[in-house]
Design a protein around this motif. Structure first.
Motif, PDB file in Angstrom:
ATOM      1  N   CYS A   4       0.845  -1.193   0.000  1.00 10.58           N
ATOM      2  CA  CYS A   4       0.000   0.000   0.000  1.00 10.58           C
ATOM      3  C   CYS A   4       0.882   1.245   0.000  1.00 10.58           C
ATOM      4  O   CYS A   4       1.703   1.417   0.902  1.00 10.58           O
ATOM      5  N   CYS A   7       0.005   3.343   3.420  1.00 16.00           N
ATOM      6  CA  CYS A   7       0.395   2.934   4.779  1.00 16.00           C
ATOM      7  C   CYS A   7       1.520   1.899   4.816  1.00 16.00           C
ATOM      8  O   CYS A   7       2.042   1.586   5.896  1.00 16.00           O
ATOM      9  N   CYS A  26      -6.047  -2.452   0.344  1.00 15.08           N
ATOM     10  CA  CYS A  26      -5.292  -2.481   1.593  1.00 15.08           C
ATOM     11  C   CYS A  26      -6.261  -2.703   2.749  1.00 15.08           C
ATOM     12  O   CYS A  26      -7.122  -1.863   3.011  1.00 15.08           O
ATOM     13  N   CYS A  29      -5.496   0.105   5.909  1.00 13.72           N
ATOM     14  CA  CYS A  29      -6.004   1.490   5.899  1.00 13.72           C
ATOM     15  C   CYS A  29      -7.257   1.653   5.044  1.00 13.72           C
ATOM     16  O   CYS A  29      -7.849   2.735   5.004  1.00 13.72           O
TER      17      CYS A  29
END
Ligand code: ZN
Ligand code: ZN
Lengths: 185, 185
Positions: A4, A7, A26, A29
């Motif tokens: 990701c 994050c 993801c 997040c």
């Protein structure tokens, strides 16, 4: 895509709720990482009976001839992108650019937009070109063109010039035509 | 963007060697993460004297009226994207779509491409629409349109219809016009 970009967690490739095709997701997040086609913008510069081509100094297709064109950047218009690429690759200016070919390439997620216009003044090879030259129809290096989009745009141009009328050509190039083109080069 | 989507390392925002604008760079794996504009493709479906609009069921601009349009996906052509969005948002089919407006939005990194064509058969609200309706010119909800690209496309259409000729309109919408539009809504 493995991680990701927001994050740093690993992503998985799956269909999100309410969607109909897989995306990189993801779970940490919640970000859905969409991937979309890119626009390649450029020009077909005309100088009387001749047109301008650039010989590529970079891969892919280094050494092959192309129209000045490249990926549209954020924060510019399509027309600005076409003129910027012309300036960068051919050190050239094109007046009154008119959208001439718009070609979708679904297999490589690109959309080409080539503008037709008059070459204004001088030209020279930019850092991504080995040389830049003017060609009349009989001189076009048809077997040394870089991409099928360039071949198609040039064929439209010479056909239209014979007919005496230039219109927007909207089309697509599929996998079969790409293989024919690159197989023959 | 904080992390490299390829290797998971943190990225930095800097101008790569030989480039002229900052990109997200990964020093661990060497990837340059380019970011490019996205295409929004859609249609202006015409049914006799009337045109079709959808009222948005999702943000942004939930409750406002728009033409069926959305982000072009990988592996499709621009025309396929426009027809898919029309099918999804208005459960409608448009015949003989012709590219009609092409509008660059450099402040939000989008390029709109709206195709003009005849509505073929029935329509209904898809999951992203609250309702779908036909409007003649006097009924257009000008103060409740979702985006300035939609307003501009509709104004071109009614002007062109009065003149009796439809041509491609290529233009841009800058920050000032966006502020005027959203400020007045
Ligand atoms: Zn994440
Ligand atoms: Zn990396």
């Amino acid at each position: 895509m493995n991680y990701c970009s927001h994050c740093g967690h690993t992503v998985r490739f799956a269909i999100p709720d309410g969607d109909d095709r897989p995306r990189f997701l993801c779970d940490a997040c919640g970000t859905v990482h969409y991937q979309n086609p890119r626009i390649v913008a450029g020009t077909l510069p005309v100088a009387g009976e001749r047109i301008l081509l650039c010989r590529r100094a970079i891969s892919p297709r280094k050494g092959f001839w192309t129209l000045p064109a490249g990926f549209m950047e954020n924060a510019e218009t399509v027309q600005e992108a076409a003129l910027r690429e012309t300036r960068e690759e051919a050190r050239a200016v094109v007046d009154d650019p008119t959208l001439y070919t718009l070609i979708s390439l679904p297999h490589i997620n690109q959309v080409y937009m080539i503008f037709l216009g008059d070459l204004d003044g001088d030209f020279a090879a930019g850092p991504e070109s080995l040389e830049v030259e003017l060609f009349d129809e009989s001189q076009i290096p048809w077997d040394e063109l870089a991409f099928p989009t360039i071949e198609r745009t040039l064929r439209h141009f010479f056909d239209d010039r014979r007919r005496g009328t230039f219109e927007l050509h909207l089309s697509q190039i599929g996998q079969e035509e790409r293989e024919r083109f690159f197989g023959s080069a």
